[in-house]
Design a protein around this motif. Sequence first.
Motif, mmCIF file in Angstrom:
data_model
loop_
_atom_site.group_PDB
_atom_site.id
_atom_site.type_symbol
_atom_site.label_atom_id
_atom_site.label_comp_id
_atom_site.label_asym_id
_atom_site.label_seq_id
_atom_site.Cartn_x
_atom_site.Cartn_y
_atom_site.Cartn_z
ATOM 1 N N LEU A 16 0.828 -1.205 0.000
ATOM 2 C CA LEU A 16 0.000 0.000 0.000
ATOM 3 C C LEU A 16 0.864 1.258 0.000
ATOM 4 O O LEU A 16 0.587 2.215 -0.738
ATOM 5 N N ILE A 17 1.923 1.265 0.821
ATOM 6 C CA ILE A 17 2.826 2.427 0.845
ATOM 7 C C ILE A 17 3.495 2.607 -0.506
ATOM 8 O O ILE A 17 3.621 3.735 -1.016
ATOM 9 N N SER A 18 3.933 1.507 -1.110
ATOM 10 C CA SER A 18 4.622 1.578 -2.412
ATOM 11 C C SER A 18 3.708 2.147 -3.483
ATOM 12 O O SER A 18 4.095 3.047 -4.246
ATOM 13 N N VAL A 19 2.460 1.625 -3.543
ATOM 14 C CA VAL A 19 1.513 2.094 -4.567
ATOM 15 C C VAL A 19 1.147 3.554 -4.328
ATOM 16 O O VAL A 19 1.109 4.363 -5.269
ATOM 17 N N LEU A 20 0.874 3.894 -3.057
ATOM 18 C CA LEU A 20 0.504 5.272 -2.752
ATOM 19 C C LEU A 20 1.636 6.237 -3.096
ATOM 20 O O LEU A 20 1.403 7.303 -3.687
ATOM 21 N N SER A 21 2.880 5.880 -2.755
ATOM 22 C CA SER A 21 4.029 6.739 -3.063
ATOM 23 C C SER A 21 4.195 6.905 -4.567
ATOM 24 O O SER A 21 4.481 8.003 -5.064
ATOM 25 N N LEU A 22 3.984 5.823 -5.301
ATOM 26 C CA LEU A 22 4.135 5.890 -6.748
ATOM 27 C C LEU A 22 3.061 6.774 -7.371
ATOM 28 O O LEU A 22 3.338 7.569 -8.283
ATOM 29 N N LEU A 23 1.816 6.665 -6.858
ATOM 30 C CA LEU A 23 0.735 7.502 -7.383
ATOM 31 C C LEU A 23 0.996 8.981 -7.106
ATOM 32 O O LEU A 23 0.780 9.833 -7.970
ATOM 33 N N VAL A 24 1.462 9.280 -5.904
ATOM 34 C CA VAL A 24 1.770 10.673 -5.569
ATOM 35 C C VAL A 24 2.906 11.187 -6.436
ATOM 36 O O VAL A 24 2.891 12.340 -6.899
ATOM 37 N N ALA A 25 3.924 10.334 -6.680
ATOM 38 C CA ALA A 25 5.054 10.731 -7.528
ATOM 39 C C ALA A 25 4.590 11.050 -8.950
ATOM 40 O O ALA A 25 5.011 12.044 -9.564
ATOM 41 N N VAL A 26 3.682 10.214 -9.494
ATOM 42 C CA VAL A 26 3.152 10.455 -10.847
ATOM 43 C C VAL A 26 2.342 11.745 -10.873
ATOM 44 O O VAL A 26 2.454 12.545 -11.808
ATOM 45 N N TRP A 27 1.537 11.964 -9.826
ATOM 46 C CA TRP A 27 0.739 13.196 -9.764
ATOM 47 C C TRP A 27 1.649 14.419 -9.717
ATOM 48 O O TRP A 27 1.425 15.402 -10.431
ATOM 49 N N TYR A 28 2.689 14.359 -8.891
ATOM 50 C CA TYR A 28 3.612 15.491 -8.782
ATOM 51 C C TYR A 28 4.326 15.729 -10.098
ATOM 52 O O TYR A 28 4.467 16.879 -10.543
ATOM 53 N N LEU A 29 4.773 14.668 -10.740
ATOM 54 C CA LEU A 29 5.479 14.815 -12.017
ATOM 55 C C LEU A 29 4.549 15.381 -13.076
ATOM 56 O O LEU A 29 4.950 16.208 -13.894
ATOM 57 N N ARG A 30 3.268 14.957 -13.045
ATOM 58 C CA ARG A 30 2.292 15.483 -13.997
ATOM 59 C C ARG A 30 2.082 16.973 -13.794
ATOM 60 O O ARG A 30 1.983 17.750 -14.748
ATOM 61 N N GLN A 31 2.026 17.408 -12.513
ATOM 62 C CA GLN A 31 1.888 18.831 -12.232
ATOM 63 C C GLN A 31 3.082 19.615 -12.745
ATOM 64 O O GLN A 31 2.959 20.712 -13.289
ATOM 65 N N PHE A 32 4.283 19.037 -12.582
ATOM 66 C CA PHE A 32 5.511 19.691 -13.025
ATOM 67 C C PHE A 32 5.530 19.856 -14.542
ATOM 68 O O PHE A 32 5.850 20.911 -15.076
ATOM 69 N N VAL A 33 5.133 18.760 -15.252
ATOM 70 C CA VAL A 33 5.117 18.809 -16.725
ATOM 71 C C VAL A 33 4.067 19.786 -17.210
ATOM 72 O O VAL A 33 4.284 20.563 -18.132
#
Length: 834
Positions: A16-33
């Motif tokens: 759960l921690i791994s999936v949640l961290s990965l989703l947040v990372a994708v969201w942050y990267l999407r905001q950056f792009v």
Amino acid sequence: MTKQSTLQKVRLVFILISVLSLLVAVWYLRQFVTKDSTLSMGSPIYKGEVQHRVLLLTSYNSQYYTFEPQVEGLREIFEPNGIEFDVMFMDAKKHGSSKDIETFHNYFVERVNIQRDYDGVLLADDEAVKFAMQYHEDIFHDIPIVFFGVNNMTLAQMAVERYEMYGFFENDYLVDTIELAIKLMPDKKVYYGIHDNSPAGLADRVLYNRVKNNHPEYEFKEINIATIPFEDLDTEIQKIPSDAVLIFMTCFTDSVKVVHSTNEMTNIIINNTDIPIMRNFSSGFSDGVLGSIGIDFTIQCKMAAKYMTDLLSGKSIKNDKLVVDTPHFSEFDYLMLQKYDIDEKKLPNDAVIFNRPLTFVDMYGNLFPTLGLIFLSMVSLLGAVYTTVLIGKETNNELRESKDELIKSQEKLKYQAEHDDFLDILNRRSAVDYLRENFTIKHVYSVLMIDIDNFKDVNETYGHQLADEILKYLALELEHMADARNWMIARYGGDEFLLMVPNEQLDENSNSIEEILNMFRTPIPVGDETIILSCSIGISVSDGATLPDQHIMNAEIAMYEAKVRGRNKAFKYADELKKKVREENKIKAKILDAFDNDGFYMVYQPQIDAKTKQVTGYEALVRIKAEGLYPNVFIPILETSGWIGRLGRVTTELVIKQLATWRDEGKKLHPVSINFSSNQIGDTGYVDFIKGLLSSYNISGEFVEIEITEGLFLERTDQAERLFEQFNELGIKLLMDDFGTGYSSLGYLTYIPVDYVKLDKSLVDGYLEDGKDSFIKDVIQLVHDIDKKVIVEGVEEKWQYEKLRAFSADIIQGYYFSKPLMPGDAIEFRADDK
């Protein structure tokens, strides 16, 4: 609760921690792009109908360094407001005489109707403003006019006050530049100012001397390039003492009125001195220029465009009609600041510093949160994997029994992925990975790219099976050599090999290079025959700055240069090669544009009867309309690019069309000779093409001659001999061109089907002098003895003509009588007054 149950819950938490961290990372990267994409959007595009049209009349041409930033500024304002603009160039730097201005006026009046076609006029630089003032009543009355880039205050004031124009005065900031240099380098007491005699250069000189008078404690000297032979400029610059500062002012027009580009003058200066260089313009930067204070052409033109937009929309101009506060900015090279130990704190607050090395945080700081989240996700995933390992320990025990078999299988797959199936050496991808993983910019090494010369001929002559065996043999020999020296070897392409030599910086004369060349030169016995090959080697050596990947590309570029220089040799990469490739690509683009847009034209050099001085014919010489491209530049590129056949057809059609035009004008026709390259031999449809042109334009073959170099006659292939027969059937005479530069054997002249032999200019220059001229006389006599006529090229002096006439030469061609002429001048040319 059992241990296994506890481990399963722990594993679930990790997942759960791994999936949640990965989703947040994708969201942050999407905001950056998304943020970057938003920032990269340009000005809004106007999608309605065009509201107004404006003419931009600029003093110079599109190559002048201010043109692109000026156009950029205009577009930023005009396009969102539905305003289109056209551009006309006066090119006054090259054509600025009164006669030139009158000629441009006539051209302008013929092509442009200001009142009908445009709603406003923009004027760029002084000459355009002078033109508009001179012909104001004739052309420009009752139309809004805005000027910019004018550095003559009197002219700007007159344009505003007398002619109701609006404008922007251009300050060149020379005084500010010198004062800033004194502030930055107070210990340097000697200043050199380099300029020319152009109006801008002389204006700079006045300002330079004004600063000189304000600083008696400093020594100010000048270099005026208009008073120095251009070939001596390097030496003059080298005389500047090492403790001086050089002020690089307006400096383009040399002692013979030739205008040089900004880049050319900048390179000449920085390559001949190692002192601080300051400019009062924002152009001309390359390694070696410290910095400048210069006008911001883009902002100035945005302001001018805003004035014009307001005028066209009926708004009143609230500001002054003449703006004298010119937008400007200062730029400095970080590397030069470090070199001369200049404190950045002394620079102006708005100074832009370029070439500053990026820090790791600069490059990757925005990615840290994403990377941290991904790292957390990976750690959590590893935790989940680890718990899974504990849970499945018994299962793993069973799998462990097949570990050795799996390892062997993986090693085999890895080996197959990394090696070339055919030659059993590293493949291209593995070689690149090897360099990336084992070498950095700090290591010392050499990268060699080896290509077998003309290997496709072996394939075509002996078949692919034997060619493959030869390739294996050569690869094995190279591998033995590499293994003995701890080199890396790989197959880079079909018959290309890549070698990486550690701890050595090789060059063309290194023993290792000579061993490789000799290995490929060693004869290879094949049945009753012996095959002799050669190779071309490109060398790129570590330089403390270039990455390994780039060294591979550099070695490949150098290898192709070795082939261009004759094959069977090595060549070491230099930065000039990359520049050469870029320049050739630019020239190729211009050549292709010329093919597609009628960009070629012909000039005609008269050929004169040595006895009667009457015109007997012409040699047609191709030119390209693109500025600065001469035949010695674009012809070799056409040859190497395989486009010479296409050019041959273009030039042939232009010549035959010109013959028809002369005939229709009632002119007396003479034969015109067309150059035929040996590379055109592959154009098997050329004879039908020329036959169709002769028929279409109703021109007899007797008025067309074909010039062929002696090498094509010597080949005596069936294809060549059939070509000569077909020319003869059309009544076209053959000329042997450049006799004296190749084999130059008079023996073969007895059987080759030529009517004229053209003696090359090198024979005239080398032998037409006392003590040697009997050779020329004998050659002419021998050619006459075999019933052929002699044309002598390159005759530039009267005494050469008189001596050749005495030796019974038939036809003279050269600058003594005439340079190549445009068609109208050529057909009217007479040599009687010579």
